[in-house]
Write a protein that holds these residues in place. Structure first.
Motif, PDB file in Angstrom:
ATOM      1  N   PRO A 135      -5.727  -1.719  -8.103  1.00  0.00           N
ATOM      2  CA  PRO A 135      -4.324  -1.756  -8.538  1.00  0.00           C
ATOM      3  C   PRO A 135      -3.681  -3.119  -8.362  1.00  0.00           C
ATOM      4  O   PRO A 135      -4.004  -3.860  -7.424  1.00  0.00           O
ATOM      5  CB  PRO A 135      -3.667  -0.715  -7.622  1.00  0.00           C
ATOM      6  CG  PRO A 135      -4.492  -0.750  -6.371  1.00  0.00           C
ATOM      7  CD  PRO A 135      -5.909  -0.943  -6.852  1.00  0.00           C
ATOM      8  N   MET A 136      -2.782  -3.455  -9.249  1.00  0.00           N
ATOM      9  CA  MET A 136      -1.955  -4.643  -9.123  1.00  0.00           C
ATOM     10  C   MET A 136      -0.687  -4.221  -8.374  1.00  0.00           C
ATOM     11  O   MET A 136      -0.067  -3.216  -8.712  1.00  0.00           O
ATOM     12  CB  MET A 136      -1.614  -5.221 -10.496  1.00  0.00           C
ATOM     13  CG  MET A 136      -2.823  -5.500 -11.351  1.00  0.00           C
ATOM     14  SD  MET A 136      -2.444  -6.364 -12.898  1.00  0.00           S
ATOM     15  CE  MET A 136      -2.237  -8.046 -12.291  1.00  0.00           C
ATOM     16  N   THR A 137      -0.314  -4.971  -7.368  1.00  0.00           N
ATOM     17  CA  THR A 137       0.809  -4.569  -6.530  1.00  0.00           C
ATOM     18  C   THR A 137       2.141  -5.094  -7.031  1.00  0.00           C
ATOM     19  O   THR A 137       3.192  -4.618  -6.599  1.00  0.00           O
ATOM     20  CB  THR A 137       0.598  -5.045  -5.084  1.00  0.00           C
ATOM     21  OG1 THR A 137       0.470  -6.483  -5.067  1.00  0.00           O
ATOM     22  CG2 THR A 137      -0.669  -4.426  -4.496  1.00  0.00           C
ATOM     23  N   SER A 138       2.127  -6.055  -7.941  1.00  0.00           N
ATOM     24  CA  SER A 138       3.359  -6.665  -8.428  1.00  0.00           C
ATOM     25  C   SER A 138       3.364  -6.789  -9.944  1.00  0.00           C
ATOM     26  O   SER A 138       2.473  -7.423 -10.520  1.00  0.00           O
ATOM     27  CB  SER A 138       3.537  -8.064  -7.803  1.00  0.00           C
ATOM     28  OG  SER A 138       4.547  -8.791  -8.452  1.00  0.00           O
ATOM     29  N   GLY A 139       4.362  -6.204 -10.580  1.00  0.00           N
ATOM     30  CA  GLY A 139       4.491  -6.345 -12.023  1.00  0.00           C
ATOM     31  C   GLY A 139       4.858  -7.762 -12.422  1.00  0.00           C
ATOM     32  O   GLY A 139       4.449  -8.243 -13.487  1.00  0.00           O
ATOM     33  N   LYS A 140       5.604  -8.422 -11.571  1.00  0.00           N
ATOM     34  CA  LYS A 140       5.977  -9.817 -11.858  1.00  0.00           C
ATOM     35  C   LYS A 140       4.737 -10.686 -11.937  1.00  0.00           C
ATOM     36  O   LYS A 140       4.597 -11.530 -12.836  1.00  0.00           O
ATOM     37  CB  LYS A 140       6.924 -10.331 -10.776  1.00  0.00           C
ATOM     38  CG  LYS A 140       7.427 -11.743 -11.020  1.00  0.00           C
ATOM     39  CD  LYS A 140       8.443 -12.161  -9.959  1.00  0.00           C
ATOM     40  CE  LYS A 140       8.982 -13.554 -10.236  1.00  0.00           C
ATOM     41  NZ  LYS A 140       9.990 -13.959  -9.228  1.00  0.00           N
ATOM     42  N   LEU A 141       3.819 -10.479 -10.986  1.00  0.00           N
ATOM     43  CA  LEU A 141       2.568 -11.236 -10.994  1.00  0.00           C
ATOM     44  C   LEU A 141       1.716 -10.857 -12.204  1.00  0.00           C
ATOM     45  O   LEU A 141       1.088 -11.714 -12.827  1.00  0.00           O
ATOM     46  CB  LEU A 141       1.795 -10.991  -9.706  1.00  0.00           C
ATOM     47  CG  LEU A 141       0.446 -11.708  -9.578  1.00  0.00           C
ATOM     48  CD1 LEU A 141       0.626 -13.214  -9.680  1.00  0.00           C
ATOM     49  CD2 LEU A 141      -0.223 -11.343  -8.252  1.00  0.00           C
ATOM     50  N   ALA A 142       1.703  -9.564 -12.547  1.00  0.00           N
ATOM     51  CA  ALA A 142       0.935  -9.114 -13.707  1.00  0.00           C
ATOM     52  C   ALA A 142       1.434  -9.784 -14.987  1.00  0.00           C
ATOM     53  O   ALA A 142       0.643 -10.213 -15.835  1.00  0.00           O
ATOM     54  CB  ALA A 142       1.028  -7.597 -13.836  1.00  0.00           C
ATOM     55  N   LEU A 143       2.748  -9.888 -15.137  1.00  0.00           N
ATOM     56  CA  LEU A 143       3.319 -10.537 -16.307  1.00  0.00           C
ATOM     57  C   LEU A 143       2.965 -12.016 -16.331  1.00  0.00           C
ATOM     58  O   LEU A 143       2.591 -12.560 -17.382  1.00  0.00           O
ATOM     59  CB  LEU A 143       4.833 -10.350 -16.323  1.00  0.00           C
ATOM     60  CG  LEU A 143       5.569 -11.024 -17.486  1.00  0.00           C
ATOM     61  CD1 LEU A 143       5.114 -10.450 -18.823  1.00  0.00           C
ATOM     62  CD2 LEU A 143       7.087 -10.869 -17.334  1.00  0.00           C
ATOM     63  N   LEU A 219     -10.070  -6.322   2.190  1.00  0.00           N
ATOM     64  CA  LEU A 219      -8.815  -6.268   1.463  1.00  0.00           C
ATOM     65  C   LEU A 219      -7.997  -7.522   1.725  1.00  0.00           C
ATOM     66  O   LEU A 219      -8.007  -8.074   2.833  1.00  0.00           O
ATOM     67  CB  LEU A 219      -8.005  -5.039   1.890  1.00  0.00           C
ATOM     68  CG  LEU A 219      -8.635  -3.668   1.626  1.00  0.00           C
ATOM     69  CD1 LEU A 219      -7.736  -2.576   2.178  1.00  0.00           C
ATOM     70  CD2 LEU A 219      -8.855  -3.459   0.132  1.00  0.00           C
ATOM     71  N   THR A 220      -7.279  -7.975   0.710  1.00  0.00           N
ATOM     72  CA  THR A 220      -6.419  -9.140   0.891  1.00  0.00           C
ATOM     73  C   THR A 220      -5.207  -8.767   1.735  1.00  0.00           C
ATOM     74  O   THR A 220      -4.832  -7.582   1.819  1.00  0.00           O
ATOM     75  CB  THR A 220      -5.939  -9.679  -0.466  1.00  0.00           C
ATOM     76  OG1 THR A 220      -5.067  -8.702  -1.066  1.00  0.00           O
ATOM     77  CG2 THR A 220      -7.113  -9.963  -1.395  1.00  0.00           C
ATOM     78  N   PRO A 221      -4.551  -9.746   2.355  1.00  0.00           N
ATOM     79  CA  PRO A 221      -3.337  -9.445   3.125  1.00  0.00           C
ATOM     80  C   PRO A 221      -2.261  -8.752   2.287  1.00  0.00           C
ATOM     81  O   PRO A 221      -1.552  -7.876   2.789  1.00  0.00           O
ATOM     82  CB  PRO A 221      -2.883 -10.827   3.594  1.00  0.00           C
ATOM     83  CG  PRO A 221      -4.148 -11.631   3.680  1.00  0.00           C
ATOM     84  CD  PRO A 221      -4.975 -11.153   2.528  1.00  0.00           C
ATOM     85  N   VAL A 222      -2.143  -9.132   1.011  1.00  0.00           N
ATOM     86  CA  VAL A 222      -1.149  -8.499   0.139  1.00  0.00           C
ATOM     87  C   VAL A 222      -1.482  -7.025  -0.050  1.00  0.00           C
ATOM     88  O   VAL A 222      -0.599  -6.156  -0.001  1.00  0.00           O
ATOM     89  CB  VAL A 222      -1.087  -9.222  -1.227  1.00  0.00           C
ATOM     90  CG1 VAL A 222      -0.224  -8.438  -2.209  1.00  0.00           C
ATOM     91  CG2 VAL A 222      -0.544 -10.629  -1.055  1.00  0.00           C
ATOM     92  N   THR A 223      -2.758  -6.736  -0.274  1.00  0.00           N
ATOM     93  CA  THR A 223      -3.175  -5.350  -0.448  1.00  0.00           C
ATOM     94  C   THR A 223      -2.980  -4.560   0.842  1.00  0.00           C
ATOM     95  O   THR A 223      -2.509  -3.414   0.820  1.00  0.00           O
ATOM     96  CB  THR A 223      -4.643  -5.281  -0.886  1.00  0.00           C
ATOM     97  OG1 THR A 223      -4.787  -5.933  -2.149  1.00  0.00           O
ATOM     98  CG2 THR A 223      -5.107  -3.844  -1.017  1.00  0.00           C
ATOM     99  N   GLU A 224      -3.323  -5.155   1.965  1.00  0.00           N
ATOM    100  CA  GLU A 224      -3.148  -4.475   3.249  1.00  0.00           C
ATOM    101  C   GLU A 224      -1.685  -4.126   3.485  1.00  0.00           C
ATOM    102  O   GLU A 224      -1.362  -3.047   3.990  1.00  0.00           O
ATOM    103  CB  GLU A 224      -3.679  -5.353   4.382  1.00  0.00           C
ATOM    104  CG  GLU A 224      -5.205  -5.461   4.406  1.00  0.00           C
ATOM    105  CD  GLU A 224      -5.696  -6.318   5.557  1.00  0.00           C
ATOM    106  OE1 GLU A 224      -4.875  -7.078   6.111  1.00  0.00           O
ATOM    107  OE2 GLU A 224      -6.888  -6.247   5.897  1.00  0.00           O
ATOM    108  N   GLN A 225      -0.801  -5.042   3.120  1.00  0.00           N
ATOM    109  CA  GLN A 225       0.631  -4.782   3.276  1.00  0.00           C
ATOM    110  C   GLN A 225       1.073  -3.639   2.375  1.00  0.00           C
ATOM    111  O   GLN A 225       1.871  -2.787   2.774  1.00  0.00           O
ATOM    112  CB  GLN A 225       1.429  -6.046   2.964  1.00  0.00           C
ATOM    113  CG  GLN A 225       2.929  -5.894   3.177  1.00  0.00           C
ATOM    114  CD  GLN A 225       3.679  -7.192   2.904  1.00  0.00           C
ATOM    115  OE1 GLN A 225       3.098  -8.202   2.491  1.00  0.00           O
ATOM    116  NE2 GLN A 225       4.982  -7.181   3.124  1.00  0.00           N
ATOM    117  N   ALA A 226       0.559  -3.616   1.145  1.00  0.00           N
ATOM    118  CA  ALA A 226       0.903  -2.539   0.215  1.00  0.00           C
ATOM    119  C   ALA A 226       0.391  -1.193   0.728  1.00  0.00           C
ATOM    120  O   ALA A 226       1.107  -0.181   0.672  1.00  0.00           O
ATOM    121  CB  ALA A 226       0.321  -2.839  -1.160  1.00  0.00           C
TER     122      ALA A 226
END
Length: 268
Positions: A135-143, A219-226
């Motif tokens: 999963p992508m955790t941020s739509g802003k990043l996806a865009l 897992l990346t830190p961003v994913t772990e936070q999510a």
């Protein structure tokens, strides 16, 4: 033997239709899943993997419904005329169609790949479990990642300078932009940009599966936070990294059999 999927068009607003494929298991379904595909070209690159996973899940006793969102695949409308709200409405259509095909209290799952998870993470007014594939955790990043495809195409000609700002200005003014063969409308861009993979609705289960070609991947830190945000909201979250390529972005169609195996085991 599991029969071929039932292919049908689901009526939508304005006389439109959404292409659906229903994969029925033999006997009483152990659970029911609605598959939400990824964004733009990632959907096409992922079709083979999704089809194989649907068959494997059906063979394991699960009922699966695939739906092409508005402007995608063989559904009505053009990609450039679709908005995030249209896709949210399509999820509700898919859930209703799945209920009609599988009545009863079988556990309900939203299975999503990449940006599909951003669409899935909402309050649907009922208990929903989540099966996340990368999963992508941020739509802003996806865009931003999608807009960068335009930059990459223009770099050779030296025309990429200031292009990102130009694209954002066009979208902010309500005008569509052309990216890698797709006409991206402002309504879809703004909805995607605002989306986040955050828990909503009644807490249930989350099976979070990611791919890596490295044996020692974590897992990346961003994913772990999510993941922690979902756990803090009361969801039961299990994460797993399995071996395989990022098939949604490879130049050739590739498969990740270990991901399918892990998916069937996770739901069993």
């Amino acid at each position: 033997m599991i029969p071929r999927p039932d292919v049908f068009f689901l009526p939508a607003v304005g006389g439109e239709q959404r292409l659906c494929l229903f994969h029925a298991p033999a006997g009483t379904p152990r659970s029911k899943l609605l598959y939400l595909h990824p964004f733009a070209e990632e959907m096409n690159k992922s079709r083979r993997m999704a089809a194989l996973a649907c068959r494997a899940l059906a063979e394991a006793g699960h009922a699966v419904l695939q739906i092409d969102l508005r402007g995608c695949g063989d559904s009505s409308a053009d990609f450039g005329d679709s908005g995030w709200a249209d896709w949210q409405a399509d999820v509700r259509l898919g859930l209703e169609a799945l209920d009609a095909r599988v009545p009863g209290d079988a556990p309900l799952w939203l299975w999503s790949l990449r940006a599909g998870g951003l669409l899935a993470a909402a309050d649907w007014g009922r208990t929903v479990n989540h099966l996340f594939w990368q999963p992508m955790t941020s739509g802003k990043l996806a865009l931003q990642q999608f807009l960068r495809l335009k930059l990459a195409a223009e770099m050779a000609s030296g025309a990429s300078k200031g292009l990102m700002d130009q694209l954002k200005t066009e979208l902010a003014a309500g005008r569509p932009v052309e990216i890698a063969g797709y006409r991206l409308g402002a309504a879809l861009a703004s909805g995607l940009e605002a989306a986040k993979l955050t828990p909503a609705g009644q807490a249930g289960r989350v099976e979070w599966l990611e791919l890596s070609t490295r044996e020692d991947a974590t897992l990346t830190p961003v994913t772990e936070q999510a993941v922690k945000s979902w756990q803090d909201a009361g969801w039961t979250v299990r994460t797993q990294i399995v071996q395989g390529p990022g098939f949604w972005s490879t130049s050739e169609i590739e498969l990740a059999p270990a991901l399918i195996t892990a998916t069937v085991e996770a739901l069993s």
